[in-house]
Scaffold this motif. Structure first.
Motif, mmCIF file in Angstrom:
data_model
loop_
_atom_site.group_PDB
_atom_site.id
_atom_site.type_symbol
_atom_site.label_atom_id
_atom_site.label_comp_id
_atom_site.label_asym_id
_atom_site.label_seq_id
_atom_site.Cartn_x
_atom_site.Cartn_y
_atom_site.Cartn_z
ATOM 1 N N LEU A 46 0.862 -1.184 0.000
ATOM 2 C CA LEU A 46 0.000 0.000 0.000
ATOM 3 C C LEU A 46 0.897 1.233 0.000
ATOM 4 C CD1 LEU A 46 -2.712 -0.842 2.697
ATOM 5 C CD2 LEU A 46 -3.001 -0.808 0.214
ATOM 6 N N PRO A 47 0.543 2.264 -0.759
ATOM 7 C CA PRO A 47 1.327 3.500 -0.725
ATOM 8 C C PRO A 47 1.242 4.143 0.662
ATOM 9 C CG PRO A 47 -0.174 3.481 -2.599
ATOM 10 C CD PRO A 47 -0.535 2.317 -1.730
ATOM 11 N N VAL A 48 2.361 4.654 1.152
ATOM 12 C CA VAL A 48 2.368 5.255 2.494
ATOM 13 C C VAL A 48 1.595 6.563 2.551
ATOM 14 C CG1 VAL A 48 4.520 4.158 3.213
ATOM 15 C CG2 VAL A 48 4.608 6.380 2.106
ATOM 16 N N ALA A 49 1.312 7.153 1.398
ATOM 17 C CA ALA A 49 0.603 8.437 1.368
ATOM 18 C C ALA A 49 -0.913 8.296 1.418
ATOM 19 C CB ALA A 49 1.011 9.206 0.115
ATOM 20 N N LEU A 50 -1.426 7.068 1.532
ATOM 21 C CA LEU A 50 -2.878 6.883 1.554
ATOM 22 C C LEU A 50 -3.506 7.473 2.818
ATOM 23 C CD1 LEU A 50 -3.526 3.193 0.415
ATOM 24 C CD2 LEU A 50 -4.207 5.272 -0.760
ATOM 25 N N ALA A 99 -8.638 2.355 -2.592
ATOM 26 C CA ALA A 99 -8.035 3.666 -2.843
ATOM 27 C C ALA A 99 -6.695 3.515 -3.563
ATOM 28 C CB ALA A 99 -7.855 4.419 -1.528
ATOM 29 N N ALA A 100 -5.907 2.526 -3.156
ATOM 30 C CA ALA A 100 -4.605 2.301 -3.785
ATOM 31 C C ALA A 100 -4.762 1.866 -5.235
ATOM 32 C CB ALA A 100 -3.817 1.257 -2.998
ATOM 33 N N ASN A 117 8.070 4.887 -0.040
ATOM 34 C CA ASN A 117 6.808 4.988 -0.767
ATOM 35 C C ASN A 117 5.764 3.932 -0.419
ATOM 36 O OD1 ASN A 117 7.716 7.213 -2.354
ATOM 37 N ND2 ASN A 117 8.897 5.785 -3.589
ATOM 38 N N TYR A 118 6.208 2.776 0.108
ATOM 39 C CA TYR A 118 5.277 1.667 0.299
ATOM 40 C C TYR A 118 5.389 1.002 1.666
ATOM 41 C CZ TYR A 118 4.225 1.981 -4.632
ATOM 42 O OH TYR A 118 3.819 2.436 -5.855
#
Length: 129
Positions: free
Chosen positions: A49-53, A119-120, A79-80
């Protein structure tokens, strides 16, 4: 219950209301009726999962309350984040990569994880367009 369906090129995550035991029992009955081999074994599944979610901090909080350690989060890079789930792998027993992974954690965590995965995937598809 969370169900991850793996294919040769990707996977799909579903959040089901049916109990794990009930779902597996139905799969066994189906395999018996159609004469298909079915292998059920303990396993784990991982995905990124992207860390920015948005909502990822809530997932980290929920994971702290998972006493069975069914879900583990690990930072991969900047990033992940890797999500690893413990559960059961169902396949025809061949070495093929096709199969289904199922697990159960708290309903709240399952719904949140599904929401984050959706979302990802929508972010990934928007970036590829």
């Amino acid at each position: 219950m969370l169900k991850l369906t793996y294919t040769e090129t990707s996977f799909h995550l579903e959040c089901l209301t049916q109990s794990l035991e009930e779902w597996v029992a139905q799969r066994v009955i189906l395999a018996l009726r159609i004469g298909q081999s079915l292998c059920v074994e303990p396993s784990s599944a991982s995905f990124l999962l992207p860390v920015a979610l948005p909502g990822l901090e809530q997932l980290k909080f929920e994971v702290q309350w998972d006493e069975r350690k069914t879900i583990v989060l690990c930072v991969c890079d900047t990033n992940y984040l890797e999500v690893t789930l413990r559960g059961s792998w169902l396949s025809d027993g061949s070495e093929d990569v096709k199969g289904v992974f199922v697990t159960t954690i708290s309903d709240r965590t399952e719904l949140l994880l599904h929401k984050l995965w959706l979302a990802a995937t929508s972010c990934a598809s928007a970036m590829s367009e």
